[in-house]
Design a protein around this motif. Structure first.
Motif, PDB file in Angstrom:
ATOM      1  N   LYS A 225      -7.576   1.272  -1.244  1.00 41.23           N
ATOM      2  CA  LYS A 225      -6.374   1.089  -0.403  1.00 41.23           C
ATOM      3  C   LYS A 225      -5.105   1.470  -1.133  1.00 41.23           C
ATOM      4  O   LYS A 225      -4.054   1.618  -0.500  1.00 41.23           O
ATOM      5  CB  LYS A 225      -6.309  -0.330   0.122  1.00 41.23           C
TER       6      LYS A 225
ATOM      7  N   THR B 291       0.833  -1.193   0.000  1.00 44.95           N
ATOM      8  CA  THR B 291       0.000   0.000   0.000  1.00 44.95           C
ATOM      9  C   THR B 291       0.877   1.255   0.000  1.00 44.95           C
ATOM     10  O   THR B 291       2.067   1.188   0.331  1.00 44.95           O
ATOM     11  CB  THR B 291      -0.926   0.003   1.221  1.00 44.95           C
ATOM     12  N   PRO B 292       0.315   2.411  -0.390  1.00 48.80           N
ATOM     13  CA  PRO B 292       1.127   3.627  -0.479  1.00 48.80           C
ATOM     14  C   PRO B 292       1.916   3.957   0.782  1.00 48.80           C
ATOM     15  O   PRO B 292       3.044   4.457   0.700  1.00 48.80           O
ATOM     16  CB  PRO B 292       0.088   4.706  -0.800  1.00 48.80           C
ATOM     17  N   ASP B 293       1.348   3.669   1.969  1.00 52.44           N
ATOM     18  CA  ASP B 293       2.069   3.978   3.199  1.00 52.44           C
ATOM     19  C   ASP B 293       3.270   3.067   3.413  1.00 52.44           C
ATOM     20  O   ASP B 293       4.129   3.338   4.265  1.00 52.44           O
ATOM     21  CB  ASP B 293       1.124   3.893   4.407  1.00 52.44           C
ATOM     22  N   GLN B 294       3.369   1.970   2.641  1.00 45.25           N
ATOM     23  CA  GLN B 294       4.521   1.072   2.738  1.00 45.25           C
ATOM     24  C   GLN B 294       5.619   1.433   1.740  1.00 45.25           C
ATOM     25  O   GLN B 294       6.715   0.879   1.811  1.00 45.25           O
ATOM     26  CB  GLN B 294       4.069  -0.372   2.502  1.00 45.25           C
TER      27      GLN B 294
ATOM     28  N   ALA C 152      -3.114   7.225  -2.622  1.00 47.01           N
ATOM     29  CA  ALA C 152      -2.223   7.933  -1.695  1.00 47.01           C
ATOM     30  C   ALA C 152      -3.032   8.827  -0.781  1.00 47.01           C
ATOM     31  O   ALA C 152      -3.960   9.514  -1.212  1.00 47.01           O
ATOM     32  CB  ALA C 152      -1.202   8.740  -2.480  1.00 47.01           C
ATOM     33  N   LYS C 153      -2.674   8.803   0.512  1.00 49.49           N
ATOM     34  CA  LYS C 153      -3.390   9.627   1.498  1.00 49.49           C
ATOM     35  C   LYS C 153      -2.944  11.089   1.383  1.00 49.49           C
ATOM     36  O   LYS C 153      -1.795  11.379   1.125  1.00 49.49           O
ATOM     37  CB  LYS C 153      -3.106   9.105   2.917  1.00 49.49           C
TER      38      LYS C 153
ATOM     39  N   ALA D 114       8.907   7.283   1.290  1.00 44.92           N
ATOM     40  CA  ALA D 114       8.348   8.621   1.476  1.00 44.92           C
ATOM     41  C   ALA D 114       8.622   9.473   0.239  1.00 44.92           C
ATOM     42  O   ALA D 114       9.730   9.492  -0.289  1.00 44.92           O
ATOM     43  CB  ALA D 114       8.959   9.281   2.715  1.00 44.92           C
TER      44      ALA D 114
END
Length: 273
Positions: free
Chosen positions: A269, A45-48, A272-273, A51
């Motif tokens: 999911k 997922t984007p959070d993985q 990107a947040k 940065a």
């Protein structure tokens, strides 16, 4: 899990290293060979992801090994259950720094022909049955050097009621290291060189290819039975340790890849947040 790699752009990896198929030793893969399971549900997922990554320069690849052979020591195992691997890879369009993030390896246990005794037909009794389940011992490496397309570090869980739940061939500290290549291998004897086949396109964007390795060694078993008391028996059955030049990996595999903007359109999911 994150690991660096070199030389290839995200697009090249998606189109080339994505496919881990070993059908090229005897024939070319066809659309009829494509196994189930080529879905993107395990994509990181984007959070993985790193940065500040740019979704436009990030791909997710799913590979399913649907057949082939893994010969280690005295065990010559035809792959009858799919082995699925998923990873994301990409690069920073400004710095050109490249990255890869790996998802899980999913593999069902596979019955070992001949069971505990190594005799065909003798394993009709559950106590005499053995199953093997490959697991990652460390992150894979994409194109780590030379003609190596993918380096896999594996341990194989050996499943039998007497061996307990901690019996493995290889370990995190001492894994089975496969240097899979599409080129011709150069193994020590008695193995002879074998040649892989690069990716080719099947139906619906599926890629098939043939990386091979028959120059790897296999270490002893560990954790078999209480306090490892059955390690020697497991090693005797499997012919371990097995030196380089006596083992072979041939994986019939199929792959698909998709960029993250496309993934985001199909599942929240991956947005990107």
């Amino acid at each position: 899990m994150r690991a660096p790699f070199r030389r290839f752009t995200a697009a090249a990896l998606g189109a080339g290293l994505a496919a881990l198929a070993l059908t090229g030793l005897t024939r070319s893969a066809s659309a009829d060979d494509i196994p189930p399971g080529l879905d993107f549900g395990d994509c990181p997922t984007p959070d993985q992801l790193p940065a500040g990554y740019d979704p436009a320069f990030a791909l997710c690849t799913v590979t399913v090994i649907g057949g082939g052979e893994l010969k280690i020591g005295s065990i010559d195992q035809t792959i009858t259950q799919p082995i699925k691997m998923t990873w994301a890879n990409g690069y920073d369009p400004v710095t050109l720094e490249q990255w890869a993030v790996f998802g899980p390896m999913r593999a069902e246990p596979q019955r070992v022909k001949g069971g505990v005794l190594g005799i065909d037909g003798s394993d009709f009794i559950p106590l005499l049955q053995i199953s093997a389940q490959p697991q990652l011992a460390a992150d894979p490496e994409l194109s780590p050097e030379g003609a190596v397309a993918l380096r896999l570090k594996l341990k194989i869980k050996t499943i039998n009621p007497l061996l307990g739940d901690t019996c493995f061939i290889g370990s995190d500290a001492d894994p089975i290291v496969l240097n899979l290549t599409y080129a011709t291998t150069d193994p020590p004897p008695p193995n002879k060189p074998i040649t892989g086949t690069g990716p080719h396109v099947l139906d619906n964007g599926v890629l098939a290819s043939t990386p091979v390795d028959n120059a790897f060694a296999v270490p002893r078993s560990s954790g078999c039975g209480w306090n490892g008391i059955l390690n020697g028996i497991a090693d005797f059955r499997a012919g371990l340790p097995s030196p380089a030049g006596t083992n072979t990996a041939v994986f019939e595999s199929y792959s698909k890849y998709q960029n993250y903007p496309s993934l985001a359109k199909t599942s929240a999911k991956y947005r990107a947040k």
